[in-house]
Design an enzyme around this catalytic site. Structure first.
Site, PDB file in Angstrom:
ATOM      1  N   GLY A  11       0.839  -1.207   0.000  1.00  0.00           N
ATOM      2  CA  GLY A  11       0.000   0.000   0.000  1.00  0.00           C
ATOM      3  C   GLY A  11       0.865   1.244   0.000  1.00  0.00           C
ATOM      4  O   GLY A  11       1.844   1.318   0.738  1.00  0.00           O
ATOM      5  N   ALA A  22      14.911  11.506  -1.530  1.00  0.00           N
ATOM      6  CA  ALA A  22      16.117  11.484  -0.681  1.00  0.00           C
ATOM      7  C   ALA A  22      17.076  10.383  -1.134  1.00  0.00           C
ATOM      8  O   ALA A  22      18.295  10.592  -1.177  1.00  0.00           O
ATOM      9  CB  ALA A  22      15.705  11.273   0.777  1.00  0.00           C
ATOM     10  N   VAL A  24      17.318   8.997  -4.186  1.00  0.00           N
ATOM     11  CA  VAL A  24      17.893   9.317  -5.503  1.00  0.00           C
ATOM     12  C   VAL A  24      18.960  10.407  -5.367  1.00  0.00           C
ATOM     13  O   VAL A  24      20.087  10.269  -5.862  1.00  0.00           O
ATOM     14  CB  VAL A  24      16.776   9.752  -6.497  1.00  0.00           C
ATOM     15  CG1 VAL A  24      17.374  10.317  -7.783  1.00  0.00           C
ATOM     16  CG2 VAL A  24      15.854   8.575  -6.801  1.00  0.00           C
ATOM     17  N   ASP A 103       4.832  -4.224   6.046  1.00  0.00           N
ATOM     18  CA  ASP A 103       4.972  -5.610   6.496  1.00  0.00           C
ATOM     19  C   ASP A 103       5.135  -6.597   5.323  1.00  0.00           C
ATOM     20  O   ASP A 103       6.050  -7.423   5.313  1.00  0.00           O
ATOM     21  CB  ASP A 103       3.717  -5.932   7.326  1.00  0.00           C
ATOM     22  CG  ASP A 103       3.708  -7.334   7.850  1.00  0.00           C
ATOM     23  OD1 ASP A 103       4.442  -7.587   8.823  1.00  0.00           O
ATOM     24  OD2 ASP A 103       2.980  -8.174   7.296  1.00  0.00           O
ATOM     25  N   THR A 126       4.533   2.780   5.421  1.00  0.00           N
ATOM     26  CA  THR A 126       3.175   2.246   5.574  1.00  0.00           C
ATOM     27  C   THR A 126       2.376   3.129   6.520  1.00  0.00           C
ATOM     28  O   THR A 126       2.912   3.589   7.537  1.00  0.00           O
ATOM     29  CB  THR A 126       3.177   0.801   6.122  1.00  0.00           C
ATOM     30  OG1 THR A 126       1.848   0.460   6.532  1.00  0.00           O
ATOM     31  CG2 THR A 126       4.100   0.606   7.309  1.00  0.00           C
ATOM     32  N   ASP A 128       0.107   2.025   8.323  1.00  0.00           N
ATOM     33  CA  ASP A 128      -0.346   1.194   9.440  1.00  0.00           C
ATOM     34  C   ASP A 128       0.571   1.225  10.673  1.00  0.00           C
ATOM     35  O   ASP A 128       0.162   0.853  11.754  1.00  0.00           O
ATOM     36  CB  ASP A 128      -0.481  -0.266   8.993  1.00  0.00           C
ATOM     37  CG  ASP A 128      -1.701  -0.502   8.131  1.00  0.00           C
ATOM     38  OD1 ASP A 128      -2.520   0.430   8.005  1.00  0.00           O
ATOM     39  OD2 ASP A 128      -1.841  -1.609   7.578  1.00  0.00           O
ATOM     40  N   ASP A 130       2.823  -0.834  11.331  1.00  0.00           N
ATOM     41  CA  ASP A 130       2.853  -2.194  11.876  1.00  0.00           C
ATOM     42  C   ASP A 130       4.209  -2.866  11.650  1.00  0.00           C
ATOM     43  O   ASP A 130       4.294  -4.009  11.217  1.00  0.00           O
ATOM     44  CB  ASP A 130       1.723  -3.042  11.260  1.00  0.00           C
ATOM     45  CG  ASP A 130       1.782  -3.086   9.752  1.00  0.00           C
ATOM     46  OD1 ASP A 130       2.489  -2.244   9.157  1.00  0.00           O
ATOM     47  OD2 ASP A 130       1.137  -3.964   9.166  1.00  0.00           O
ATOM     48  N   ARG A 172      -5.739  -3.341   8.750  1.00  0.00           N
ATOM     49  CA  ARG A 172      -6.246  -4.717   8.643  1.00  0.00           C
ATOM     50  C   ARG A 172      -5.787  -5.544   9.836  1.00  0.00           C
ATOM     51  O   ARG A 172      -6.540  -6.284  10.429  1.00  0.00           O
ATOM     52  CB  ARG A 172      -5.702  -5.318   7.339  1.00  0.00           C
ATOM     53  CG  ARG A 172      -6.520  -6.403   6.762  1.00  0.00           C
ATOM     54  CD  ARG A 172      -6.046  -6.820   5.391  1.00  0.00           C
ATOM     55  NE  ARG A 172      -4.757  -6.274   4.986  1.00  0.00           N
ATOM     56  CZ  ARG A 172      -4.439  -6.004   3.735  1.00  0.00           C
ATOM     57  NH1 ARG A 172      -5.294  -6.202   2.786  1.00  0.00           N
ATOM     58  NH2 ARG A 172      -3.226  -5.544   3.426  1.00  0.00           N
ATOM     59  N   ARG A 247     -25.353   5.636  13.198  1.00  0.00           N
ATOM     60  CA  ARG A 247     -24.857   5.610  11.818  1.00  0.00           C
ATOM     61  C   ARG A 247     -23.429   5.078  11.842  1.00  0.00           C
ATOM     62  O   ARG A 247     -22.769   5.102  12.878  1.00  0.00           O
ATOM     63  CB  ARG A 247     -24.816   7.020  11.221  1.00  0.00           C
ATOM     64  CG  ARG A 247     -26.162   7.681  11.038  1.00  0.00           C
ATOM     65  CD  ARG A 247     -26.928   7.086   9.858  1.00  0.00           C
ATOM     66  NE  ARG A 247     -28.115   7.864   9.557  1.00  0.00           N
ATOM     67  CZ  ARG A 247     -29.274   7.786  10.200  1.00  0.00           C
ATOM     68  NH1 ARG A 247     -29.388   6.960  11.239  1.00  0.00           N
ATOM     69  NH2 ARG A 247     -30.300   8.529   9.836  1.00  0.00           N
ATOM     70  N   GLN A 255      -7.400   7.909   3.652  1.00  0.00           N
ATOM     71  CA  GLN A 255      -6.307   7.886   4.636  1.00  0.00           C
ATOM     72  C   GLN A 255      -4.951   7.595   3.997  1.00  0.00           C
ATOM     73  O   GLN A 255      -3.911   7.813   4.600  1.00  0.00           O
ATOM     74  CB  GLN A 255      -6.580   6.823   5.710  1.00  0.00           C
ATOM     75  CG  GLN A 255      -7.795   7.122   6.547  1.00  0.00           C
ATOM     76  CD  GLN A 255      -8.333   5.877   7.224  1.00  0.00           C
ATOM     77  OE1 GLN A 255      -8.026   5.618   8.374  1.00  0.00           O
ATOM     78  NE2 GLN A 255      -9.136   5.103   6.519  1.00  0.00           N
TER      79      GLN A 255
HETATM   80  O1  F6P Z   1      -1.328  -0.135   3.296  1.00  0.00           O
HETATM   81  C1  F6P Z   1      -1.970  -0.545   4.429  1.00  0.00           C
HETATM   82  C2  F6P Z   1      -3.448  -0.612   4.175  1.00  0.00           C
HETATM   83  O2  F6P Z   1      -3.955   0.678   3.884  1.00  0.00           O
HETATM   84  C3  F6P Z   1      -4.222  -1.242   5.313  1.00  0.00           C
HETATM   85  O3  F6P Z   1      -4.506  -0.345   6.348  1.00  0.00           O
HETATM   86  C4  F6P Z   1      -5.434  -1.734   4.588  1.00  0.00           C
HETATM   87  O4  F6P Z   1      -5.977  -2.825   5.288  1.00  0.00           O
HETATM   88  C5  F6P Z   1      -4.897  -2.170   3.269  1.00  0.00           C
HETATM   89  O5  F6P Z   1      -3.722  -1.429   3.060  1.00  0.00           O
HETATM   90  C6  F6P Z   1      -5.819  -1.975   2.106  1.00  0.00           C
HETATM   91  O6  F6P Z   1      -5.188  -2.437   0.971  1.00  0.00           O
HETATM   92  P1  F6P Z   1      -5.725  -2.264  -0.507  1.00  0.00           P
HETATM   93  O7  F6P Z   1      -5.608  -0.813  -0.867  1.00  0.00           O
HETATM   94  O8  F6P Z   1      -4.833  -3.121  -1.329  1.00  0.00           O
HETATM   95  O9  F6P Z   1      -7.154  -2.717  -0.505  1.00  0.00           O
END
Ligand code: F6P
Length: 323
Positions: A11, A22, A24, A103, A126, A128, A130, A172, A247, A255
């Protein structure tokens, strides 16, 4: 080593372009050649490789996305895919790699380098957060700020209607965006994949808030929470409290986009610069990170997250602060 390959994978995250710039510019400064690999590992397999000049990275520090494009490659999970990727590196005379990703990128790297010997340095890219080995990852700060802005807006309309909102943020397998945006927005509760939540407890807290007539109730849910995201949590709330106007909203891919914050640009610039210096000093098969303000180098196999790091104390704090 003179020729380095550079890719972004998995992602995208805001600040990846600042990191590319930076890497390059530092490499060219030290008389290395940089070969951009488009679409991550998939582009490595397909040989989508081009030589980069300093002008290729002009005016990109402020842009979201990645000029190198990115992908999640199933082919790279196979022996044949990794062999094809290695053959392409050989064909182009690439002697070292710089990998920017999360990851999945580092899991791919660990498999690849079990089979093939080529020096490499990684950067944590990333939203995330993570990964172990860095206090922050490139894109996390921007993503949390984007989530905070969106949640604040939802709070305005929630308050106007006396509504309960369940808001789903990305993550995720990781709850860092949910945890931090939840704290920053004064959420009543958060649900994250790292910590088992008893839905009955959540419903109980809603019940007591309802009796106290709270006019707004915000629940922030990570997409990977055990109940299956905001829609499912909202369904459970409506079943139990049909009179509460409930809701849900899924913030989704907004994001991942947008101009990186100053913090992500600085982080990306420091890590990109450090990655090239690491290659020059033969520090390889490591991810550059920043821990307590200092640059660190962590072996690839150790950056893959074990989900440590989120304590139940933080969740407790959210509940205390939202009383
Ligand atoms: O890159 C991380 C992330 O945004 C996660 O938070 C999310 O679960 C996942 O990628 C979504 O991936 P995709 O855009 O491939 O559906």
């Amino acid at each position: 080593m003179r020729k380095i390959g550079l890719l972004t994978s998995g992602g995208d995250s805001p600040g990846m372009n600042a990191a590319i710039r930076a890497v390059v510019r530092t490499a060219l400064y030290y008389d290395m050649e940089v070969y951009g690999i488009r679409h991550g590992y998939q582009g490595m397999i397909e040989g989508d490789i081009f030589q980069m000049k300093t002008t290729d990275v002009a005016n990109i520090i402020q842009r979201g996305g990645t000029i190198l494009k990115t992908a999640r490659s199933d082919a790279f999970k196979t022996d044949e895919g990794r062999k094809a990727a290695y053959d392409q590196l050989q064909k182009h005379g690439i002697e070292a790699l710089v990998l920017i990703g999360g990851d999945g990128t580092f899991r791919g790297a660990v498999e690849f380098f079990k089979q093939y010997t080529i020096p490499a340095v990684g950067l944590p890219g990333t939203i995330d957060k993570d990964l172990s080995g860095s206090d922050f990852t490139i894109g996390f700060d921007t993503a949390v700020n984007t989530a905070v802005e969106a949640i604040d807006k939802i709070r305005d309309t929630a308050e106007a209607h006396d509504r309960l909102f369940v808001i789903e943020v990305m993550g995720r397998d990781a709850g860092y965006i949910a945890l931090n945006s939840g704290i920053a927005c004064g959420a009543e509760d958060i649900l994250i994949p790292e910590i088992m939540t008893d839905i009955e407890d959540v419903l109980c807290r809603i019940d007591s808030d309802e009796r106290r007539s709270k006019s707004v109730h915000i629940l922030v849910v990570a997409e990977g929470d055990e109940f299956g995201g905001a829609a499912e949590v909202a369904k459970r709330i409506i079943e139990r409290f049909p009179k509460i106007d409930t809701r849900y909203a899924v913030l989704g891919h907004i994001q991942r986009g947008g101009s990186p914050t100053y913090a992500d640009r600085v982080l990306a610039s420091r890590l990109g610069y450090a990655a090239v210096l690491a290659l020059r000093e033969n520090k390889t098969q490591v991810m550059t990170g920043i821990v307590n303000g200092d640059i660190t180098y962590t072996p690839f196999q150790q950056v893959i997250k074990t989900n440590a790091g989120i304590s139940t104390d933080m969740i407790e704090m959210i509940r205390v602060l939202s009383v």
